[in-house]
Motif scaffolding. Structure first.
Motif, PDB file in Angstrom:
ATOM      1  N   VAL A   1       0.847  -1.188   0.000  1.00  0.00           N
ATOM      2  CA  VAL A   1       0.000   0.000   0.000  1.00  0.00           C
ATOM      3  C   VAL A   1       0.885   1.242   0.000  1.00  0.00           C
ATOM      4  O   VAL A   1       2.007   1.220   0.523  1.00  0.00           O
TER       5      VAL A   1
ATOM      6  N   VAL B   1      -5.257   1.621   5.512  1.00  0.00           N
ATOM      7  CA  VAL B   1      -5.906   1.269   4.255  1.00  0.00           C
ATOM      8  C   VAL B   1      -7.405   1.070   4.443  1.00  0.00           C
ATOM      9  O   VAL B   1      -8.186   1.280   3.521  1.00  0.00           O
TER      10      VAL B   1
ATOM     11  N   VAL C   1      -3.371   0.475  -3.564  1.00  0.00           N
ATOM     12  CA  VAL C   1      -2.861  -0.858  -3.236  1.00  0.00           C
ATOM     13  C   VAL C   1      -2.426  -1.555  -4.528  1.00  0.00           C
ATOM     14  O   VAL C   1      -3.061  -1.401  -5.569  1.00  0.00           O
TER      15      VAL C   1
ATOM     16  N   PRO D   1      -8.568   5.485   4.879  1.00  0.00           N
ATOM     17  CA  PRO D   1      -7.460   6.424   4.620  1.00  0.00           C
ATOM     18  C   PRO D   1      -7.732   7.843   5.080  1.00  0.00           C
ATOM     19  O   PRO D   1      -6.796   8.561   5.451  1.00  0.00           O
TER      20      PRO D   1
ATOM     21  N   ALA E   1      -1.977   5.401   1.925  1.00  0.00           N
ATOM     22  CA  ALA E   1      -2.968   4.322   2.086  1.00  0.00           C
ATOM     23  C   ALA E   1      -4.114   4.426   1.088  1.00  0.00           C
ATOM     24  O   ALA E   1      -5.180   3.853   1.316  1.00  0.00           O
TER      25      ALA E   1
END
Length: 559
Positions: A143, A207, A150, A210, A147
């Protein structure tokens, strides 16, 4: 002519009489104004001092509450680490049940992850297991720092992906994430494993959310008990994975928000562990960390007299909690006495004495109340030094007594024995009989330990089924050897259960580290004792072992 002369003389006579009345009036008026102003400023000074004292005391109390909440939260990683003390890791369901029980009262803990160490050769196998559970559609992934992006992790020698994440539903997106790939995490994670201690990262967005509050990750390394962990290299090679405790400080601080808002007190939290401080709360901007930082005390919207900063300690990092009073706080806490005093002094000088006496009594009352609050805080501080279950000293008080004992050895020409005790197969008792029986065992062991020790010795509980003994003031080791044998035999005595029929039995493994006048590093001594304890366990449990030996006699080592 006579009448005119008389009138002139009368006019000349009136001038001194008018001046005689006017000048004293002016003098009295000026003197009254000066005395009134002087009394007003004195009273206002007392008022401001009271406000500063009240705010400082209140702010200190809040900082201690925050520190206590942090310590309660960080201790959870030790509880989870206990699940992995056995050679095989717990199942996903066991992990989930334990997490549901432990995390129920800790909303500030966003998640507790288990991230095993996976070589590249096993990546496909682990990814298939996650896919079968409907998790980690990308497999092991990385990530971005913010965040918000990905990507599937490129091939590398090994991975530390999040394999268990509880509670699962709000943390599904995190399953499969390899936190070691994040640049600002790498040093913290590796240092935790190599040093054998908990360590905490800088604040960062997660993640799962965020744009939400920043989080910190506390890494608790888990080692393979069959491998040595005496050096940094050995610890890294023996590393099985990490318990990762995800703490959101903002949620923790919001526990105090209602109390603070009623008093119009603002609050900020900074991470000052790096050269450039990071503002954790309130978050300055979504998706930013390093760019939006502010130094503590940089905001000058409040006078310095009504602002206070206190350090907070988390494993591996230092935070600063800053509390500052708003203008509304000053208005709400500033009384009308100085103004009443000013008006009364202009009307009648006598009111100075009355109002000053009232102000003095008021100040004394506030001082007495503050003194009571300080005494109450001292009582709370005392409670913070003892384990709630067993009544034994906790890690904080143990460290204080270790410092005192080690600092006096060179004057007494003696040495101390620091012993780490771990109950063998304690987890099986909890699993078979329940935690209430486990608590009974811990309290019974604590009482038995105290019965074996002198008044100068200390028995402390530092977590789970782990105890530490501080035995100072020894000049030879034969008495120690006898003491350890009595402890091992005494703890092994059966413990009757509440039903009056059944009983349980535990043994203990003892690791011993002897102090050295040339080396009083408390952390190193405790680690040495801990290593010796694991050596005793590997030797068959129900034994003691001295650090640096295979199974040497205490008398031989100490003499």
């Amino acid at each position: 002519m006579l009448n005119k002369l008389t009138e002139q003389e009368n006019e000349k006579g009136c001038q001194p009489l008018g001046a005689a009345i006017f000048l004293p009036a002016i003098f009295v008026f000026i003197l009254g104004i000066l005395l009134s102003q002087s009394a007003f400023h004195v009273s206002r000074s007392y008022e401001d001092e009271r406000i500063r004292a009240d705010f400082a005391q209140y702010a200190q109390t809040q900082s201690l509450r925050v520190q206590g909440l942090i310590e309660q939260s960080t201790m959870l990683s030790t509880s989870f680490a206990g699940l992995f003390e056995a050679r095989t890791q717990p199942s996903r369901e066991e992990y989930r049940q334990f997490a549901n029980t432990v995390l129920e009262k800790h909303p500030e803990i966003t998640a507790v992850h288990w991230a095993p160490r996976i070589p590249d050769t096993q990546r496909t196998h682990y990814e298939a297991r996650l896919t079968s559970l409907g998790l980690a559609p990308l497999g092991i992934f990385d990530v971005s720092e913010e965040a918000d992006t990905v990507v599937r992790a490129p091939s590398r020698q090994e991975y530390f992906p999040i394999f268990y994440a509880e509670p699962l539903e709000p943390n599904r997106k995190a399953v499969g994430l390899d936190p070691l790939a994040r640049p600002f995490n790498t040093i913290t994670i590796r240092d935790a494993a190599k040093n054998g201690t908990k360590d905490t990262t800088q604040p960062f967005p997660i993640v799962q959310d965020p744009d939400g509050p920043l989080a910190v990750a506390m890494y608790h390394p888990i080692y393979n008990n069959e491998k040595p962990i005496n050096t940094q290299t050995e610890r890294w090679n023996a590393l099985k994975g990490y318990i990762i405790l995800m703490l959101r400080p903002e949620i923790l601080l919001l526990k105090l928000q209602d109390a603070l808002s009623t008093r119009d007190i603002g609050m900020k939290l900074f991470d000052v562990s790096t050269e450039k401080p990071i503002q954790i709360y309130p978050r300055l901007g979504a998706g930013t960390v390093a760019a939006d930082t502010t130094s503590p005390n940089a905001d000058d919207t409040s006078p310095p007299s009504v602002k206070a900063s206190f350090p907070l300690h988390v494993p591996g990092r230092t935070w600063i909690l800053e509390l500052h009073a708003s203008p509304e706080f000053l208005s709400a806490n500033r009384s009308q006495h100085p103004w009443l005093l000013l008006a009364a002094l202009i009307a009648l000088t006598l009111m100075i004495v009355v109002l000053m006496a009232k102000s003095s009594r008021h100040a004394k009352t506030l001082s007495a109340l503050n003194a009571k609050l300080v005494e109450r805080q001292k009582v709370l501080d005392e409670l913070a030094y003892f384990d709630a279950l067993t009544g034994l000293p906790n890690r904080l008080l143990l460290n204080d007594r270790l410092k005192i004992a080690l600092s006096t050895e060179h004057r007494l020409d003696s040495f101390s024995a620091i012993c780490v005790l771990d109950l063998d197969e304690f987890k099986e008792i909890n699993d078979c009989y329940g935690h209430h029986v486990g608590d009974l065992v811990l309290k019974t062991v604590a009482k038995r330990l105290q019965s074996f020790l002198r008044e100068s010795d200390t028995a402390a509980r530092v977590g789970g089924d782990e105890f530490v003994l501080l035995l100072p003031g020894f000049s030879n080791g034969e008495r120690l050897r006898e003491l350890f044998l009595r402890i091992i035999n005494g703890i092994a005595e059966p413990i009757s259960l509440p039903n009056g029929i059944d009983s349980v039995q535990v043994s203990t493994s003892i690791g011993v580290a002897l102090s050295d006048n040339n080396d009083r590093n408390i952390k190193a001594i405790l680690q040495n004792a801990d290593s010796a304890m694991y050596q005793a366990k590997r030797a068959g449990k129900g034994q003691y072992c001295v650090y640096g030996t295979d199974r040497a006699s205490i008398a031989e080592v100490a003499d």
